[in-house]
Enzyme design. Structure first.
Site, short mmCIF file in Angstrom:
data_model
loop_
_atom_site.label_atom_id
_atom_site.label_comp_id
_atom_site.label_asym_id
_atom_site.label_seq_id
_atom_site.Cartn_x
_atom_site.Cartn_y
_atom_site.Cartn_z
N ASP A 56 21.77 -14.68 41.00
CA ASP A 56 22.37 -14.93 42.32
C ASP A 56 22.04 -13.86 43.35
OD1 ASP A 56 23.50 -17.28 41.45
OD2 ASP A 56 25.41 -16.35 40.92
N SER A 81 32.56 -16.34 38.97
CA SER A 81 32.34 -16.97 37.65
C SER A 81 33.56 -16.78 36.76
CB SER A 81 31.14 -16.33 36.95
OG SER A 81 29.96 -16.64 37.62
N ARG A 126 16.22 -21.42 47.40
CA ARG A 126 16.29 -20.04 47.90
C ARG A 126 14.92 -19.39 48.08
NH1 ARG A 126 21.88 -18.18 44.77
NH2 ARG A 126 23.22 -19.13 46.36
C1 S3P Z 1 27.05 -19.29 37.12
C2 S3P Z 1 25.80 -19.38 36.56
C3 S3P Z 1 24.55 -19.34 37.34
C4 S3P Z 1 24.80 -18.82 38.75
C5 S3P Z 1 26.02 -19.43 39.36
C6 S3P Z 1 27.25 -19.10 38.56
C7 S3P Z 1 28.23 -19.38 36.24
O1 S3P Z 1 24.01 -20.64 37.43
O2 S3P Z 1 23.67 -19.05 39.55
O3 S3P Z 1 26.20 -18.97 40.69
O4 S3P Z 1 29.35 -19.04 36.68
O5 S3P Z 1 28.07 -19.78 35.08
P1 S3P Z 1 23.06 -21.25 36.28
O6 S3P Z 1 23.86 -21.41 35.06
O7 S3P Z 1 22.60 -22.57 36.82
O8 S3P Z 1 21.93 -20.28 36.13
#
Ligand code: S3P
Length: 417
Positions: free
Chosen positions: A302, A9, A333
């Site tokens: 995650d 991220s 999932r």
């Molecule tokens: C992320 C936010 C999450 C996560 C993804 C990475 C991010 O998703 O599941 O792997 O980097 O902002 P969501 O915003 O859909 O919850």
């Protein structure tokens, strides 16, 4: 002792903001996975100069908020929902048209969650009739700030809106019932952009500028989680994972594991810029099933695939509810994990928005990742506690987040045939 690669991220966000900043930024600890390389490729296509002297080090020559160029043809974001959704916010503020596409999995994921609020800001953005990618974005005269209440706590949606807000007149505010990862807010501040954040509400004013800065990226707790659970469910093991990001909006997995009886010590706490990091010392533990509190879901989003493996190895039952978002990740999932666990002899029952896992004895068997990197890695780790060989089908997607997962596992004595 284990080092995990850079946080996915944070790598996306560092690359995007460095591209939009004035001046040159150096990013160290960048995650050179397929997802992040899709972001690199997209910004290169839009005229941002970059040098990557090592896989994990990138120098980015920012072009400023208004310096991107039309990419010419569609930008392919591969498997990355984060890259597609956040980049869409940036593209809505440009003076050129652009199209975002993705692979089969990304092309099934919901996009209305960003399209509706971006349209409310005045953006011209369209999606398929199934409300998925491809996304077509056209230039508009002006965007205006809105006050947006997110129906689901999504950091991708929040980040998309904040970055569109950089191009909007007035103030853009995003609020949600539960908080979710705040890397964008922290990264904007690192690039000298003022952001106000309080009680799950974040606001910024459009029209400012981002100043280049050097960024060091912490190890990814989401990648570390596989080995943390691996150590917990293996007999007589102790593992230290070094330099891992422990941003509180990501630490749900540690809290849930602790409630299950896990021994995890946090040592050597410090900061990499705006992000807290630490070394984690993990010791094998007898785990017990718990009811997972709903307020921890967004901070753990995650890590459920690997947490379900921990639950399968625990004594008693683990209950998760209120996590419908798990159905729209890289795979469904809830379904992929329930099916895989049952194939390995575990009583796992799907609920509309969660799963009930009764701890038991993992047997050998064949499981399908459903094209999902985290499901594939979770079942690879499950083999540590299984009575027979576990065969995981469709492991290629692991390269999207953790290209050297098998090497790091081998370093700890876990070999995949
Ligand atoms: C992320 C936010 C999450 C996560 C993804 C990475 C991010 O998703 O599941 O792997 O980097 O902002 P969501 O915003 O859909 O919850």
């Amino acid at each position: 002792m284990l080092y995990v690669p850079g946080d996915k991220s944070i790598s996306h966000r560092a690359l995007m903001l460095a591209s939009l900043a004035q001046g040159t930024s150096e990013i160290r600890g960048f995650l050179p996975s397929e997802d992040c390389q899709a972001t690199v490729a997209a910004f290169r296509r839009m005229g941002v100069g970059m040098e990557q002297p090592e896989h994990e080090r990138i120098r980015v020559h920012g072009v400023g908020l208004h310096g991107l160029q039309a990419p010419g043809s569609a930008l392919d974001m591969g498997n990355s929902g984060t890259a597609m959704r956040i980049l869409a916010g940036i593209l809505c503020g440009q003076r050129f048209s652009a199209t975002l596409t993705g692979d089969a999995s990304l092309s099934r994921r919901p996009m209305r969650r960003i399209v509706d609020p971006l349209r409310d800001m005045g953006a011209s953005i369209s999606m398929s009739t199934q409300q998925t990618a491809p996304l077509d974005i056209r230039p508009v005269q002006a965007l205006h700030g809105i006050d947006f209440h997110m129906p689901v706590a999504s950091a991708q949606v929040k980040s998309c809106m904040l970055l569109a807000g950089l191009y909007a007149s007035g103030t853009t505010c995003i609020q949600s019932k539960h908080g979710c990862r705040d890397h964008t807010e922290r990264m904007l501040q690192a690039f000298s952009y003022p952001v106000e954040a309080q009680d799950n509400r974040v606001c910024l004013q459009g029209g400012g500028r981002l100043e280049a800065t050097d960024i060091e990226i912490p190890g990814d707790l989401s990648s570390a989680a596989f080995f943390i659970v691996g150590a917990l469910i293996s007999e007589s093991s102790q593992l230290t994972v070094k330099n891992v990001g422990i941003n509180p909006t990501r630490c749900g997995v540690l809290e849930i594991l602790r409630r299950m009886g896990a021994k995890i010590d946090i040592r050597n706490e410090r900061h990499y810029g705006a992000e807290p990091v630490a070394d984690l010392v993990v010791t094998s533990s007898a785990l017990r099933g718990i009811e997972i509190p709903e307020h921890l879901i967004a901070d753990t989003i995650d890590e459920f695939p690997i947490l379900f493996i921990a639950a399968a190895c625990a004594e008693g039952t683990t209950e998760l509810d209120g996590a419908e978002e798990l159905r729209v990740k890289e795979s469904d999932r809830i379904q992929t994990m329930a099916t895989g666990l049952r194939n390995l002899g575990i009583d796992a029952r799907e609920k509309p928005a969660g799963l009930t896992v009764r701890g038991g004895r993992l047997t050998g068997g064949v499981v399908d990742s459903g094209g999902d990197h985290r499901v594939a890695m979770a079942f690879a780790i499950a083999s540590l506690a299984a009575t027979g060989a576990v065969r995981v089908l469709d492991t290629n997607p692991v390269v999207t987040s953790f290209p050297d997962f098998a090497d790091r596992a081998a370093q700890l004595g876990l070999r995949f045939g």
